[in-house]
Design a protein around this motif. Structure first.
Motif, short mmCIF file in Angstrom:
data_model
loop_
_atom_site.label_atom_id
_atom_site.label_comp_id
_atom_site.label_asym_id
_atom_site.label_seq_id
_atom_site.Cartn_x
_atom_site.Cartn_y
_atom_site.Cartn_z
N ARG A 11 -6.48 5.40 -2.74
CA ARG A 11 -7.52 4.13 -2.17
C ARG A 11 -7.69 4.64 -1.00
NH1 ARG A 11 -10.32 0.21 -5.03
NH2 ARG A 11 -9.86 1.35 -7.24
N GLY A 31 -4.63 -3.75 -3.98
CA GLY A 31 -3.95 -3.59 -4.68
C GLY A 31 -2.05 -2.92 -3.57
N GLY A 32 -1.04 -2.95 -4.32
CA GLY A 32 0.19 -2.78 -3.14
C GLY A 32 0.20 -2.12 -2.63
N LEU A 33 0.07 -0.57 -3.01
CA LEU A 33 0.24 0.45 -2.19
C LEU A 33 -0.64 0.26 -0.65
CD1 LEU A 33 -0.84 4.09 -3.20
CD2 LEU A 33 -1.43 3.22 -1.48
N TYR A 93 -9.63 10.58 -11.34
CA TYR A 93 -8.71 9.26 -11.30
C TYR A 93 -9.10 8.34 -11.96
CZ TYR A 93 -9.08 4.58 -10.13
OH TYR A 93 -9.11 2.81 -10.14
N ASN A 98 -5.80 7.95 -14.04
CA ASN A 98 -5.15 6.04 -14.27
C ASN A 98 -5.16 6.62 -16.08
OD1 ASN A 98 -5.11 5.23 -12.11
ND2 ASN A 98 -7.86 4.95 -12.69
N TRP A 102 -0.64 7.72 -15.48
CA TRP A 102 -0.20 6.30 -15.50
C TRP A 102 0.91 5.76 -17.04
CZ3 TRP A 102 0.04 2.71 -11.76
CH2 TRP A 102 -0.31 1.07 -12.16
N ASP A 153 1.91 8.93 -4.54
CA ASP A 153 1.88 8.55 -5.38
C ASP A 153 0.23 8.86 -6.35
OD1 ASP A 153 2.26 6.44 -6.88
OD2 ASP A 153 0.22 4.80 -6.57
N TYR A 154 0.54 9.09 -7.91
CA TYR A 154 0.59 9.89 -9.27
C TYR A 154 -1.29 10.72 -9.09
CZ TYR A 154 -2.63 6.15 -10.61
OH TYR A 154 -2.56 4.72 -10.39
N HIS A 177 4.38 5.49 -6.48
CA HIS A 177 4.67 3.87 -6.73
C HIS A 177 4.40 3.14 -8.21
CE1 HIS A 177 3.25 3.05 -2.64
NE2 HIS A 177 2.95 4.42 -2.65
N THR A 178 4.86 4.06 -8.72
CA THR A 178 4.90 3.45 -10.60
C THR A 178 6.15 3.91 -10.98
OG1 THR A 178 4.44 5.74 -10.94
CG2 THR A 178 2.18 4.89 -10.55
N ARG A 289 -3.26 -7.56 -11.76
CA ARG A 289 -4.71 -6.94 -12.16
C ARG A 289 -4.57 -7.31 -13.34
NH1 ARG A 289 -4.07 -1.40 -11.35
NH2 ARG A 289 -2.44 -1.93 -11.29
N ARG A 327 -9.91 -1.32 -12.95
CA ARG A 327 -10.04 -0.30 -14.13
C ARG A 327 -11.61 -0.44 -14.66
NH1 ARG A 327 -4.34 2.02 -13.47
NH2 ARG A 327 -3.93 1.53 -11.57
O1 F6P Z 1 1.05 1.16 -8.82
C1 F6P Z 1 0.70 2.23 -8.42
C2 F6P Z 1 -0.66 1.54 -7.31
O2 F6P Z 1 -0.71 3.36 -6.98
C3 F6P Z 1 -0.63 0.28 -7.01
O3 F6P Z 1 -0.04 0.87 -5.60
C4 F6P Z 1 -2.10 0.02 -7.01
O4 F6P Z 1 -2.07 -1.21 -6.81
C5 F6P Z 1 -2.69 0.64 -8.07
O5 F6P Z 1 -1.35 1.38 -8.90
C6 F6P Z 1 -3.73 0.89 -8.00
O6 F6P Z 1 -4.92 1.15 -8.70
P1 F6P Z 1 -6.61 1.32 -8.45
O7 F6P Z 1 -6.80 2.34 -9.56
O8 F6P Z 1 -6.65 -0.05 -8.54
O9 F6P Z 1 -5.82 2.12 -7.07
#
Ligand code: F6P
Length: 477
Positions: A11, A31-33, A93, A98, A102, A153-154, A177-178, A289, A327
């Motif tokens: 994102r 989102g946090g990231l 994704y 996810n 995740w 991230d993942y 970030h997880t 969320r 999501r």
């Molecule tokens: O927790 C990891 C993270 O990347 C967050 O930083 C972020 O809020 C979320 O997952 C991303 O979710 P999305 O699927 O909405 O991009």
């Protein structure tokens, strides 16, 4: 065109929608990231490479000159959006990132039913590789010699190794970030997939995590699953003749920027409206969320049990729960949102009176309103099943003078905030109900003492410092 600092994440800092008249409208990414990184690189010329997610993003990406999207009036770093074929993006994704990675790292599987790694999964896995490869190729094209590349991230676990194969000169970091799962859970993944994820990240010079606990779990996985050599004292993993430094970087909040945003006129007017609504009742707030790992359903059930056990609070407390959609392409998330709404309705039906709403559930994203709620909160409930960090737990105490924090011991934030919170086991509904009660009764002097320490811990590593620390770690390689 070549950049010396690059960021890659699924994102990006902005997203686009196509308006009815065919024009493009732009909004900040969520989102946090994204919010942490946007803050960290503001005013720099780091190039941010992200995926085109919406139809609007794809349109913007296609008409972008030299791949750079038009940032409109937004004060952000240069952005290139990758127009990955929609079917590939969806598999990478939704299905792999996810619904698989995740789930593994948040321990979300109900293992009597899932996962099922069959030929469909193999197709999805190939799409995940292609998606990671699209990022690696774009980064290889854009990076100046010896540039530093920060992969996030993942979603992008394979990119570091793919990029290294194309551009061995680059200095590459990966940041998770997880949380990270322990090896006995991580090895639910097919052996070759588990190994590919780990070796993908080990393609980086520096692999960062939010807490020591997640970093240790990653090192354990490397040792047990790959047979890598792990030095826990130095935090290094040696595999395939290369050494990756493991870093712990506990992302915090920029307190001043948050306070400035939370005192803007739109937040003030939400505060006035909320004060009218709540009156002199106590306020329990949560902001999430609508995410399976956030454990909203058990949180609501705990509130219900609290009301059942403590009739003396009837009419004297309100639970304001923000649960923004997330999501919704995945059925599990849509069902979860519906279950949260049902549970809130049941509490309402059971306890509401003519002049008391025990629960107010918001399912529409309204950042200004949630900031107003933080400012008014007596109790902030953050009870994830597992969470990399959870920035809500850090934002709340910065904005409230008197809120008590009820915090899951499984949130990364518990490492820094645990001492001044009421820690709960996220599965223990009765324990959470009791903690809500205790939090409401916490004396004023104790609240103030705790808030001061919570604020200090929450602002110890603002995003810019967090990012610069990682850049510095790469520069030293
Ligand atoms: O927790 C990891 C993270 O990347 C967050 O930083 C972020 O809020 C979320 O997952 C991303 O979710 P999305 O699927 O909405 O991009």
């Amino acid at each position: 065109m070549s950049s010396s600092v690059l960021i890659a994440s699924n994102r990006g800092p902005v997203s686009f929608a196509i308006a009815e008249d065919g024009s493009l409208t732009m909004a900040r990414g969520a989102g946090g990231l994204v919010s942490g990184l946007t803050e960290a690189v503001k005013g720099t010329d780091a190039l941010w490479i992200c995926a085109a997610i919406s139809e609007g993003d794809r349109y913007a990406a296609r008409k972008a000159p030299n791949g750079r999207i038009d940032k409109g009036g937004y004060d952000i770093t240069p952005v290139r959006m990758l127009d990955i074929p929609p079917a590939t993006f969806d598999r990478a994704y939704n299905s792999v990132a996810n619904s698989t990675l995740w789930y593994v790292n948040h321990l979300l599987y109900n293992t009597s039913l899932a996962p099922q790694f069959d030929t469909t999964f193999r197709r999805e896995w190939q799409a995940y590789r292609d998606y990671n490869d699209a990022f690696a190729t774009a980064l290889a094209e854009e990076a100046a010699p010896w540039a530093r590349v920060m992969v996030q991230d993942y979603h992008l676990a394979l990119t570091p190794l793919m990029l290294r194969e194309q551009r061995p000169d680059l200095r590459i970091a990966h940041f998770s970030h997880t949380p990270w799962a322990p090896p006995e859970y991580f090895s639910l993944l097919p052996d070759d997939v588990a190994a590919e994820v780990l070796t993908g990240i080990l393609g980086a010079d520096h692999a960062g995590f939010l807490t020591g606990r997640w970093a240790s779990a990653f090192m354990d996985c490397c040792e047990v699953i790959l047979g890598a050599t792990v030095d826990r004292e130095r935090r290094t993993v040696r595999y395939d003749k290369r050494t990756t430094q493991i870093g712990v970087h506990p992302l915090g909040v920029d307190g001043e920027a948050l306070l400035a945003r939370a005192t803007a006129p739109d937040v003030e007017s939400h505060m006035a409206a909320l004060k009218d609504l709540i009156g002199d009742r106590k306020l329990i707030v949560r902001v999430d969320r609508t995410e399976l790992s956030k454990n909203i359903l058990r949180g609501l059930t705990a509130y219900r049990e609290f009301l059942e056990k403590h009739p003396e609070w009837h009419g004297r407390v309100v639970h304001l729960a923000f649960a923004y959609p997330s999501r919704h392409d995945l059925p599990e998330y849509r069902e979860y949102t519906a279950a949260v709404q049902r549970c809130a309705k049941e509490i309402e039906d059971e306890y509401a009176t003519d002049d008391w709403d025990p629960i107010i559930l918001h399912v529409r994203d309204d950042y200004a309103r949630s900031l107003a709620a933080y400012r008014l909160a007596d109790v902030l409930l953050v009870n994830p099943i597992r969470d990399g960090m959870n920035l809500v737990a850090k934002e709340g105490p910065i904005l409230s003078e008197r809120c008590a924090l009820v915090l899951s011991r499984e949130a990364g934030a518990a490492a820094e905030l645990g001492q001044d919170s009421l820690l709960v086991n996220p599965f223990d509904i009765s324990g959470t109900a009791a903690a809500l009660h205790e939090a409401l009764l916490l004396p004023e002097t104790e609240r103030i003492r705790r808030i001061a320490r919570l604020r200090k811990a929450s602002t110890a590593m603002p995003p810019r410092r967090w990012f610069e620390e990682q850049l510095a770690a790469l520069a030293a390689r």
